[in-house]
Design a protein around this motif. Structure first.
Motif, short mmCIF file in Angstrom:
data_model
loop_
_atom_site.label_atom_id
_atom_site.label_comp_id
_atom_site.label_asym_id
_atom_site.label_seq_id
_atom_site.Cartn_x
_atom_site.Cartn_y
_atom_site.Cartn_z
N GLU A 22 0.83 -1.21 0.00
CA GLU A 22 0.00 0.00 0.00
C GLU A 22 0.86 1.26 0.00
N ALA A 23 1.95 1.25 0.75
CA ALA A 23 2.83 2.43 0.79
C ALA A 23 3.40 2.71 -0.59
N VAL A 24 3.84 1.68 -1.28
CA VAL A 24 4.38 1.87 -2.63
C VAL A 24 3.29 2.41 -3.56
N GLN A 25 2.10 1.85 -3.47
CA GLN A 25 1.00 2.32 -4.31
C GLN A 25 0.68 3.79 -4.02
N PRO A 54 10.50 9.55 -8.46
CA PRO A 54 11.85 9.28 -7.96
C PRO A 54 12.19 7.79 -8.04
N TYR A 55 13.47 7.53 -8.09
CA TYR A 55 14.00 6.17 -8.11
C TYR A 55 13.40 5.36 -6.95
N LEU A 56 12.92 4.17 -7.25
CA LEU A 56 12.25 3.34 -6.25
C LEU A 56 12.95 1.99 -6.14
N LEU A 57 13.53 1.75 -4.97
CA LEU A 57 14.18 0.47 -4.67
C LEU A 57 13.41 -0.21 -3.56
N ILE A 58 13.06 -1.48 -3.77
CA ILE A 58 12.45 -2.28 -2.73
C ILE A 58 13.50 -3.27 -2.24
N TYR A 115 6.57 -3.33 -9.05
CA TYR A 115 6.62 -1.89 -8.86
C TYR A 115 7.99 -1.23 -8.99
N ALA A 116 9.06 -1.91 -8.67
CA ALA A 116 10.32 -1.23 -8.34
C ALA A 116 11.19 -0.97 -9.56
N ASP A 117 12.03 0.05 -9.42
CA ASP A 117 13.10 0.30 -10.38
C ASP A 117 14.33 -0.55 -10.07
N ALA A 118 14.45 -0.99 -8.81
CA ALA A 118 15.67 -1.69 -8.40
C ALA A 118 15.37 -2.61 -7.23
N CYS A 119 16.24 -3.62 -7.09
CA CYS A 119 16.22 -4.51 -5.94
C CYS A 119 17.58 -4.44 -5.26
N CYS A 129 8.76 -11.56 -12.63
CA CYS A 129 8.64 -10.62 -13.75
C CYS A 129 7.82 -11.22 -14.88
N GLU A 130 8.08 -12.47 -15.18
CA GLU A 130 7.32 -13.15 -16.23
C GLU A 130 5.84 -13.23 -15.85
N ALA A 131 5.56 -13.47 -14.57
CA ALA A 131 4.18 -13.61 -14.13
C ALA A 131 3.39 -12.31 -14.24
N VAL A 132 4.08 -11.16 -14.05
CA VAL A 132 3.37 -9.87 -14.09
C VAL A 132 3.60 -9.12 -15.41
N GLY A 133 4.35 -9.73 -16.33
CA GLY A 133 4.60 -9.09 -17.61
C GLY A 133 5.60 -7.96 -17.55
N ARG A 134 6.57 -8.06 -16.66
CA ARG A 134 7.59 -7.02 -16.48
C ARG A 134 8.89 -7.44 -17.13
N ASP A 135 9.60 -6.50 -17.72
CA ASP A 135 10.91 -6.77 -18.30
C ASP A 135 11.93 -6.91 -17.17
#
Length: 287
Positions: free
Chosen positions: A140-143, A178-182, A197-201, A220-226
């Motif tokens: 929720e915070a990320v959203q 802004p850059y978002l790292l989880i 959601y994230a730009d980085a891990c 990533c494959e499950a949510v369709g993310r590159d």
């Protein structure tokens, strides 16, 4: 590969009166040798782990430090590694990061994670949610942050948070946000949120690194993310015995796995200048 300086220990010689000047000098010296990012822990007590000292060791509040660093640096990216989600209401957190971005000229990031610091939270009267709740709060915070950094000021209603108007003025300079790292390596929840959601891990080195990357790739494959669109960062420590060659030996295998940034933090090094002395040649060696 880039080198980031992660400041996890403020028990420097000179005591509290010297912390401000020494922190400013430390950040400027890091920037001068080519460090591209400076991060800080989001703790209110020292961790009592990782050979960083007991709870009673010096620990500065994270966003106060980041705002201070914004004023004394000019190029480095600034963020926490990582904010504990239960420490701050997400609407205020989005506003804090937005302000940091504006005042730093577009250099702010948000590093965020589920957090699990029960003793310090209970000690200062901060929320101590269950593990399940922390991951619900994290999503929720990320959203909420992403909505506040968008063009929408619509209400937000979640399981834990209700915001009547997600107004955020002035907006962050970085667009779309802004850059978002989880941070974290949890396979079921954290890496799924990274993929979504994230730009980085941020994933540590070791025997499980390749497996963790495979798990992230599957999410990533499950949510369709590159998968390649997500920056891979890592974190490791140095101590008074660590040499530049040691740093290179730790960093190079991670670079070969596709990690683009290694954040380095120091243990038991009360002279910040010595930290820079050992990091500086590694910065050049990993370019």
């Amino acid at each position: 590969m880039e080198i980031g300086l992660h400041i996890a220990d403020y028990a420097w010689s000179g005591g509290s009166a010297a912390l401000g000047p020494r922190l400013a000098q430390h950040a400027r010296e890091a920037e001068d040798v080519g460090v591209t990012r400076i991060t800080v822990m989001d703790h209110v007590w020292q961790m009592n782990a990782y050979d960083l000292g007991p709870y009673e060791s010096d620990m500065l509040e994270a966003y106060s430090v980041l705002n201070f660093l914004a004023a004394v640096t000019s190029t480095v990216r600034l963020h926490t590694l990582v904010t504990a989600v239960a420490f701050r209401q997400p609407g205020l957190l989005a506003k804090q990061v937005s302000a940091l971005d504006v005042l730093s000229g577009g250099r702010a990031g948000l590093g965020i994670g589920a957090g699990a610091s029960v003793d310090e939270s209970a000690g200062l009267g901060l929320p101590v949610p269950s593990t399940r709740e922390r991951f619900e709060l994290l999503e929720e915070a990320v959203q909420i942050c992403l909505q506040m950094w968008s063009d929408s000021d619509a209400p937000f209603t979640g399981r834990h948070h209700r915001l009547e108007r997600t107004l955020n003025v002035p907006q962050s300079l970085q667009r779309p946000h802004p850059y978002l790292l989880i941070g974290g390596e949890g396979e079921k929840h954290t890496l799924r949120l990274v993929a979504k959601y994230a730009d980085a891990c941020n994933i540590g080195g070791g025997d499980q690194t390749v497996h963790k990357l495979d798990v992230l790739k599957a999410h990533c494959e499950a949510v369709g993310r590159d998968y390649d669109a997500i920056e891979k960062t890592t974190l490791f420590s140095i101590n008074p015995e660590t040499t530049t060659d040691d740093i290179l030996r730790m960093a190079e295998p991670m670079r070969d796995l596709g990690f683009s940034t290694a954040y380095i933090f120091a243990q038991r090094m009360p002279e910040p200048g010595k930290i820079i002395d050992v990091i500086a040649p590694a910065v050049a060696g990993l370019r």
